[in-house]
Design a protein around this motif. Structure first.
Motif, PDB file in Angstrom:
ATOM      1  N   ALA A 245       1.415  18.888  -1.266  1.00  0.00           N
ATOM      2  CA  ALA A 245       2.002  18.669   0.062  1.00  0.00           C
ATOM      3  C   ALA A 245       1.595  17.289   0.555  1.00  0.00           C
ATOM      4  CB  ALA A 245       1.525  19.743   1.031  1.00  0.00           C
ATOM      5  N   VAL A 261       6.512  15.102   6.371  1.00  0.00           N
ATOM      6  CA  VAL A 261       6.022  16.130   5.455  1.00  0.00           C
ATOM      7  C   VAL A 261       6.958  16.208   4.259  1.00  0.00           C
ATOM      8  CG1 VAL A 261       5.556  18.586   5.110  1.00  0.00           C
ATOM      9  CG2 VAL A 261       4.962  17.506   7.285  1.00  0.00           C
ATOM     10  N   LEU A 263       7.191  18.376   0.502  1.00  0.00           N
ATOM     11  CA  LEU A 263       6.605  19.473  -0.280  1.00  0.00           C
ATOM     12  C   LEU A 263       7.247  19.547  -1.659  1.00  0.00           C
ATOM     13  CD1 LEU A 263       6.789  22.215   2.507  1.00  0.00           C
ATOM     14  CD2 LEU A 263       4.827  20.741   1.966  1.00  0.00           C
ATOM     15  N   ALA A 274       8.762  22.430   5.438  1.00  0.00           N
ATOM     16  CA  ALA A 274       8.399  21.130   6.018  1.00  0.00           C
ATOM     17  C   ALA A 274       8.971  20.962   7.422  1.00  0.00           C
ATOM     18  CB  ALA A 274       8.891  20.008   5.108  1.00  0.00           C
TER      19      ALA A 274
END
Length: 318
Positions: A245, A261, A263, A274
């Motif tokens: 992550a 973010v 992932l 996210a």
């Protein structure tokens, strides 16, 4: 009452006779001329030799005197080529001119063009220099400008100007092409440097990843360009394609906060989202955002909340 003499250069007289079809006898004759071309061998030169033939009483030959052109009130088109004109001030009164061409006549003072508001086409060809060339831009009806062959060192004022058609000297075009090529090469080098720098940052961040709840958490903070943060996020997923992550709480150079973010696919399949993560963390920076389950971003207004936001992102992975 004796009428004033009309003084005129002998070469100019030959061209005027060519335009009229005869030798002018008065100022009225000169005011009839609409099109005057001074260059090359005049057709009427065989009919008149201004230095030998008997001329009308009012005409007086004065070498180098071209001022009478300024009295041609109906003149629409004027071309002067390789004629030894030293003073172009007569142009200030040629206000009806629509087409003007001057070639191979030394240095031209463009300040004399300021009153030619009807001018639509201007050619200054093969001139050894142009003075006050910015005056040309004041001719609001000008549609065509040619400076081909003229020796000018700077033509920046004519680049992207309102004149529809501009033709610049070859040496200026080559200089601009060289500048564009140099700029393109510098951009390419900068892009390659940024790509390499981004790869290096991504690799360093992956190496410093922290294990949280069975996955690698790669974190980024600080002042960063938004585009670089996005690129780093995707590179992190490439370098560590499983159980990873990427979380970032950054601000750009203007101080605008950004949460990011990214992932890996296996985390998304396990239900980590996210978009949900950034929406929740964005509350700390007084903002909002979203995106896809595997990649999302959120902006805000409060950079002071970035530390809380990054911790919220970490907590959501536990």
């Amino acid at each position: 009452m004796e009428l004033a003499k009309i003084t005129i250069d002998p070469t100019l007289l030959a061209y005027v006779a060519q335009a009229l079809g005869r030798v002018p006898e008065s100022l009225y004759d000169l005011q009839k001329i609409r099109n005057l071309s001074c260059g090359g061998r005049p057709v009427c030169q065989e009919l008149i030799d201004p230095l030998k033939d008997t001329l009308p009483e009012r005409l007086e030959i004065v070498r180098g005197d071209f001022s009478i052109i300024g009295k041609m009130s109906r003149l629409k088109k004027l071309a002067i080529s390789a004629v030894p004109v030293k003073d172009f001030s007569f142009l200030t009164t040629c206000t009806a001119l629509e087409n003007l061409e001057i070639s191979a006549c030394g240095t031209i003072g463009c300040a004399f063009l300021g009153n030619l508001y009807e001018l639509r086409s201007l050619s200054l060809l093969g001139c050894s220099g142009l003075e006050h060339k910015e005056e040309i831009l004041k001719l609001f009806r000008l549609e065509r400008l040619s400076l081909e062959g003229s020796q000018i060192s700077n033509a920046d004022c004519f680049l992207n100007c309102r004149i529809k058609e501009v033709r610049l000297p070859e040496h200026i075009l080559k200089e601009k092409q060289a500048e564009r090529e140099k700029e393109a090469e510098l951009r390419k080098q900068a892009e390659e440097f940024m790509k390499e720098r981004t790869r290096s940052i991504a690799a360093e961040l992956v190496a410093a990843a922290v294990g949280v709840n069975g996955c690698k958490v790669v974190s980024m903070i600080g002042v960063r360009a938004p585009e670089m943060v996005k690129n780093v996020a995707f590179l992190v997923r490439q370098l560590s394609p499983e159980a990873t992550a990427f979380i970032a709480a950054t601000s750009d150079i203007s101080g605008k906060p950004l949460l990011t973010v990214a992932l890996t696919d296996d985390l998304v399949k396990k239900g980590v989202n996210a978009s949900t993560m950034v929406r929740e963390a964005a509350k700390a920076i007084k903002g909002g955002g979203g995106g896809q389950p595997g990649f999302a971003q959120a902006g805000g207004k409060d950079t002071d909340g970035l530390s809380v936001a990054i911790e919220t992102l970490r907590q959501s992975l536990m």
